[in-house]
Design a protein around this motif. Structure first.
Motif, short mmCIF file in Angstrom:
data_model
loop_
_atom_site.label_atom_id
_atom_site.label_comp_id
_atom_site.label_asym_id
_atom_site.label_seq_id
_atom_site.Cartn_x
_atom_site.Cartn_y
_atom_site.Cartn_z
N SER A 210 -124.55 -33.38 -67.58
CA SER A 210 -123.56 -32.76 -68.47
C SER A 210 -123.60 -31.24 -68.37
O SER A 210 -124.53 -30.66 -67.80
CB SER A 210 -123.83 -33.16 -69.93
N THR A 211 -122.62 -30.62 -68.99
CA THR A 211 -122.58 -29.17 -69.09
C THR A 211 -123.46 -28.65 -70.22
O THR A 211 -123.91 -27.51 -70.18
CB THR A 211 -121.15 -28.68 -69.35
N ASP A 212 -123.67 -29.50 -71.23
CA ASP A 212 -124.23 -29.00 -72.49
C ASP A 212 -125.25 -29.92 -73.14
O ASP A 212 -125.53 -29.79 -74.32
CB ASP A 212 -123.08 -28.76 -73.48
N ASN A 213 -125.79 -30.87 -72.37
CA ASN A 213 -126.75 -31.82 -72.92
C ASN A 213 -126.10 -32.96 -73.69
O ASN A 213 -126.80 -33.85 -74.18
CB ASN A 213 -127.79 -31.15 -73.83
N VAL A 214 -124.78 -32.93 -73.81
CA VAL A 214 -124.08 -33.92 -74.64
C VAL A 214 -122.90 -34.55 -73.91
O VAL A 214 -122.81 -35.77 -73.78
CB VAL A 214 -123.59 -33.29 -75.96
N HIS A 215 -121.96 -33.71 -73.47
CA HIS A 215 -120.69 -34.19 -72.94
C HIS A 215 -120.80 -34.38 -71.42
O HIS A 215 -120.87 -33.40 -70.68
CB HIS A 215 -119.57 -33.22 -73.28
N PRO A 216 -120.80 -35.62 -70.95
CA PRO A 216 -121.07 -35.88 -69.53
C PRO A 216 -119.96 -35.41 -68.60
O PRO A 216 -118.78 -35.32 -68.97
CB PRO A 216 -121.19 -37.40 -69.48
N TYR A 217 -120.37 -35.12 -67.36
CA TYR A 217 -119.40 -34.94 -66.29
C TYR A 217 -118.79 -36.30 -65.95
O TYR A 217 -119.50 -37.31 -65.92
CB TYR A 217 -120.06 -34.35 -65.05
N PRO A 218 -117.50 -36.36 -65.66
CA PRO A 218 -116.89 -37.65 -65.32
C PRO A 218 -117.54 -38.34 -64.14
O PRO A 218 -117.73 -39.57 -64.15
CB PRO A 218 -115.43 -37.27 -65.02
N ALA A 219 -117.90 -37.58 -63.10
CA ALA A 219 -118.41 -38.19 -61.87
C ALA A 219 -119.87 -38.59 -61.94
O ALA A 219 -120.35 -39.31 -61.06
CB ALA A 219 -118.20 -37.22 -60.70
N THR A 220 -120.59 -38.13 -62.96
CA THR A 220 -122.02 -38.47 -63.05
C THR A 220 -122.31 -39.20 -64.36
O THR A 220 -122.46 -40.41 -64.38
CB THR A 220 -122.87 -37.20 -62.92
N GLY A 221 -122.41 -38.45 -65.46
CA GLY A 221 -122.77 -39.07 -66.72
C GLY A 221 -121.81 -40.16 -67.15
O GLY A 221 -122.23 -41.27 -67.52
N HIS A 222 -120.53 -39.88 -67.13
CA HIS A 222 -119.55 -40.89 -67.54
C HIS A 222 -119.54 -42.08 -66.58
O HIS A 222 -119.36 -43.23 -67.00
CB HIS A 222 -118.15 -40.28 -67.65
N ARG A 223 -119.73 -41.81 -65.29
CA ARG A 223 -119.81 -42.91 -64.32
C ARG A 223 -120.99 -43.83 -64.63
O ARG A 223 -120.87 -45.06 -64.61
CB ARG A 223 -119.91 -42.36 -62.90
N LEU A 224 -122.13 -43.23 -64.95
CA LEU A 224 -123.31 -44.02 -65.29
C LEU A 224 -123.07 -44.83 -66.57
O LEU A 224 -123.48 -45.99 -66.68
CB LEU A 224 -124.53 -43.12 -65.44
N TYR A 225 -122.39 -44.23 -67.54
CA TYR A 225 -122.03 -44.96 -68.75
C TYR A 225 -121.13 -46.16 -68.40
O TYR A 225 -121.35 -47.28 -68.89
CB TYR A 225 -121.28 -44.05 -69.72
N ALA A 226 -120.11 -45.93 -67.60
CA ALA A 226 -119.17 -47.00 -67.26
C ALA A 226 -119.85 -48.12 -66.48
O ALA A 226 -119.54 -49.31 -66.68
CB ALA A 226 -118.00 -46.43 -66.47
N GLU A 227 -120.79 -47.76 -65.62
CA GLU A 227 -121.52 -48.78 -64.86
C GLU A 227 -122.40 -49.63 -65.78
O GLU A 227 -122.50 -50.85 -65.62
CB GLU A 227 -122.36 -48.12 -63.77
N ALA A 228 -123.05 -48.98 -66.75
CA ALA A 228 -123.85 -49.73 -67.72
C ALA A 228 -122.97 -50.64 -68.55
O ALA A 228 -123.34 -51.79 -68.85
CB ALA A 228 -124.62 -48.75 -68.62
N PHE A 229 -121.81 -50.15 -68.95
CA PHE A 229 -120.87 -50.97 -69.71
C PHE A 229 -120.45 -52.19 -68.90
O PHE A 229 -120.40 -53.31 -69.43
CB PHE A 229 -119.65 -50.13 -70.09
N ALA A 230 -120.18 -52.00 -67.61
CA ALA A 230 -119.76 -53.12 -66.76
C ALA A 230 -120.86 -54.16 -66.64
O ALA A 230 -120.59 -55.37 -66.66
CB ALA A 230 -119.36 -52.60 -65.38
N ARG A 231 -122.11 -53.71 -66.51
CA ARG A 231 -123.21 -54.67 -66.44
C ARG A 231 -123.31 -55.48 -67.73
O ARG A 231 -123.54 -56.69 -67.72
CB ARG A 231 -124.53 -53.94 -66.17
#
Length: 411
Positions: A210-231
């Protein structure tokens, strides 16, 4: 965004819930029955700024479901508002979520609820659950947890922070599945593959969350979130048979099942309060995605007079450079001051405040725009901001859109 992180998260680790990527419980049987049969479904994404973000886990997870179930038309509702938690969520649920008759509600408030008392979270989350199932007993619910870098130490111990632990108590009682989308993030940080905060170019050989310890970058933090959601969804699609969710005895006395919003149109107010619209007012234009109806008063002494039967009242309104403060009188008691200006008020944003809980009954609340000036320069200085254009800060106005109440308005 609430970022407070308290040492008490470490004080009693045995009292914290175990951190699991997916806890199935009763699953999402009604939702998946409709998906697998090719019928249309509606998903409400209900949370804070992490869920609201464009090209984030919300949109990425939606694309994944659309690819997996191409025969079903999947509609999604972006019912997320940055900087808000389950308290405001309980009030706005009916208008922002239930009005769309969703088949699945994904509830994401663990970050913004961090630092709140568990007892309050129990009441707000249970109120959300009971409102949903009272109106739509075939709608499925999942609690979805995200993280901040400051939550990492407790997650590294295999425990959930206090806010998610409180939510797990409600989830367990009602059989609601929960998904922690950030545990893979924690693992990658532990093995040195990921840093929580920074610019990607500063760490060419690592993932930057993320930029600020909270709001993820789409290509990294959000991608990891979406992958966990899919699992998690792979696990949840095979669990349980479709059924009607029946409401048992409440877990928590005084839960917020009665929470609602009422338009400020329904409230008596003095003549100084005037409707503003996106075509005539810059603040209304900036916030038109938040408020369908907004009124403003710029003169001290302007009043809102609200009578209600219930236990709690608040206001969904605006904070910003030209905002002042209210003198609030409850049932004739001495007035208390509620400022609508803080150290973040270099811009206009939607916000809200709640008055103290009251005995259940009929109450009269008067909100009067105060003539007491705020030292805006000193307040802004708390975050190192300065007033470069005094004209933007000269007004001490009030804005109002919705009344928040546990109960109902009375004449």
């Amino acid at each position: 965004m609430t970022l407070a992180y308290f040492p008490r998260l470490y004080a009693q680790p045995d009292s914290l819930a175990p951190a699991r990527e997916c806890t199935v419980r009763s699953g999402l049987p009604n939702f998946f029955q409709k998906l697998k049969s090719g019928r249309p479904v509606t998903i409400a994404y209900f949370g804070g700024s992490i869920t609201e973000a464009g090209n984030g886990w919300r949109e990425q997870s939606l694309k994944g479901l659309q690819a997996a179930y191409p025969k079903s038309v999947i509609t999604h509702i972006n019912a997320a508002i940055g900087g808000t938690g389950s308290d405001l969520g309980a009030f706005r649920l009916r208008q922002h979520v239930l009005a769309h008759a969703p088949d699945l509600v994904l509830v994401e408030f663990a970050v913004n609820d961090n630092g709140k008392q568990p007892a309050l979270i129990h009441r707000t989350l249970e109120g959300i659950v009971r409102q949903i199932w009272r109106q739509f007993p075939r709608t499925d619910i999942a609690f979805v947890y995200t993280l901040t870098g400051a939550m990492a130490p407790v997650l590294e111990q295999g425990k959930l922070p206090v806010s998610a632990t409180a939510m797990e108590k409600v989830a367990e009682y009602y059989g609601i599945p929960s998904i922690h989308m950030g545990l893979e993030v924690v693992k990658l940080a532990q093995n040195g593959s990921l840093v929580y905060r920074g610019k990607p170019e500063e760490y060419p050989n690592k993932l930057v969350f993320s930029t600020d310890n909270v709001h993820p970058y789409p290509a990294t933090g959000h991608r990891l979130y979406a992958e966990a959601f899919a699992r998690a969804m792979q696990l949840l699609q095979t669990q349980s048979r479709p059924h009607t969710h029946r409401l048992a005895k409440p877990l928590t006395a005084g839960n917020w099942e009665r929470a609602a919003m009422a338009s400020i149109r329904e409230v008596p107010r003095s003549i100084e309060w005037q409707e503003i619209t996106p075509t005539t007012d810059t603040v209304a234009r900036q916030l038109q995605n938040r408020f369908a109806y907004l009124v403003k008063a710029g003169r001290p002494g302007a009043k809102l007079i609200i009578r209600f039967k219930g236990t709690q009242l608040g206001l969904y309104d605006v904070m910003g450079p030209g905002c002042g403060q209210y003198e609030v009188n409850i049932d004739g008691q001495p007035a208390r001051i509620y400022p609508r200006f803080d150290e973040y008020c270099t811009y206009y944003r939607s916000n809200y405040f709640l008055l103290p809980e009251l005995p259940d009954g009929i109450h009269t609340v008067e909100l009067t725009l105060s003539n007491e000036p705020l030292d805006k320069a000193a307040i802004l200085q708390k975050r190192g901001s300065t007033i470069n254009d005094p004209r933007r800060y000269a007004e001490n106005a009030g804005y109002a859109s919705q009344v928040l109440l546990i109960g109902e308005l009375v004449d």
